[in-house]
Scaffold this motif. Structure first.
Motif: not given
Length: 178
Positions: A24, A28, A55, A59
């Motif tokens: 994370e 990342w 992803e 996030a």
């Protein structure tokens, strides 16, 4: 099945890869986004881009992810268009990042922290070409969108990632032009 198609999350643990334990954070996101977009361009498989999108969406949420992924795609496209060498990347599921992935993170970190000589050096290293202005412009746009989404890379990433990445051995690569 080639390494290029190992985007399914199983990945490979290659000897010598740089270990980034957290899955994370800004580093990342840049590394995995770079990896997924390169794999997508290389294979033509939309699943690679969907993996990257997922992803970013997880996030950042859909609105911020849309802006970030748009700039990510522009940056990777500019990089591939200017590259005179193969750009290397690991499969999606790998825990670490190869030298080029680390250099890409360093480029975005340098942009966010206004370290122009480092940006130039990272862009030159990634492309293997003197034609880096489009890469730097696209990297700046991507870095700005990440910063607006509260994703600020650590300033130490500018030198640390590029230094430790010199010993990493990639398991996949993509032609520089696409």
């Amino acid at each position: 099945m080639s390494y290029y198609n190992t985007i399914d999350g199983k990945g490979l643990q290659a000897a010598g890869q740089v270990q980034i334990p957290q899955r994370e954070g800004a580093e990342w996101l840049v590394g995995v986004g770079f990896r997924c977009w390169l794999a997508g361009y290389d294979t033509g498989d939309i699943a690679c881009w969907e993996t990257g999108w997922n992803e970013y969406n997880r996030a950042l949420g859909p609105e911020r992810a849309k802006r970030a992924v748009t700039e990510l795609a522009c940056w990777v496209r500019a990089l591939r268009g200017c590259a005179s060498r193969k750009i290397e990347y690991y499969p999606y599921g790998c825990a670490g990042f190869c030298a080029d992935e680390c250099m890409a993170m360093s480029l975005i970190a340098a942009s966010q922290h206004h370290r122009c000589p480092a940006m130039q050096a990272c862009a030159l290293a990634l492309t293997g070409s003197d034609l880096v202005d489009p890469v730097i412009e696209a990297a700046n746009a991507f870095a700005d969108v990440l910063q607006e989404a509260d994703q600020r890379l650590n300033p130490d990433a500018v030198t640390a990632l590029s230094a430790i990445s010199r010993n990493a051995a990639p398991v996949a690569s993509v032609a520089g032009r696409g």
